[in-house]
Write a protein that holds these residues in place. Sequence first.
Motif: not given
Length: 297
Positions: A122-133, A136-152
Amino acid sequence: MHDRDCLHRFIFEHYPIRGHLVHLDAAWRALIEHSDYPEAIRDTLGEAVAAAVLLAATIKFEGILSLQLQGEGPVHLMLAQCTSGLGVRGLARFSQDEQSRRIFDLMGTGNLTVTLENDDGSQRYQGVVPLLENRLADSLQEYFEKSEQLPTRLWLQADAHGASGMLLQRLPDPKPGTGESAEPVEDAWRRVQLIGETLTPEELRTLTDTQILHRLFNEDDLRVFEPLPVYFRCRCSRERVTAMLQGLGETETRGVLAERGEVEVRCDFCNRAYSFDAVDVAQMFSPAVAGESGSVH
């Protein structure tokens, strides 16, 4: 080791910084038991599964977190899922072998999608970021900074025997507007990241959590919480497969039945087979049963 197939949470007593450590051994081997992935694809999937556990542990929810990598490269889909109870499953779909571990070489141009969905859908949240080169950890860091605003920051490692990861995350200031300088927290966050960078994949794979935390942060006051078990869990069921076939449609399903004498569906995650004969298919599409069909997750 006693800390395998579990998640350890820890916090820095004097700074708004938290961390998680996860090691999957038996759970990871059960996840890939029925799959024959090329080494680079297998190891990247392992990193994704470890990352899904680390991400799920940062969120208070009852449901499932999905980490999906989709691109135009040899690996067109990679999916790792973790429930709020830390049950994991995952899969990769690829058109050809690829030896490189660079995300761009595996996936090509694509996106990383993080989806959070509660148990009933019934509830769904989705965040999307481009894959970095590169990682995987780099792309996830980008996700946190853009979607969660938490440096990770994340460190991930996987091979045929296990998958491991460490997450460090700076939390919001617990005392905003008090006039206290944020510089000590900024300095601490820079310092723990630099120390985290010294952790090698071999250490992440072989050391216990106690050894890792002592090696990295022996000069800090840490509070380490009791470990939480992580396990392989597939969510497939006969009811879910029935709903999927109902969604496919009666004409298509009966066509398969006429051609093969039965309809067999094999789960991509755990390789379990579900078979339906003529009686099953007839009941599946009877008005009463078809009207009760729900969505499949």
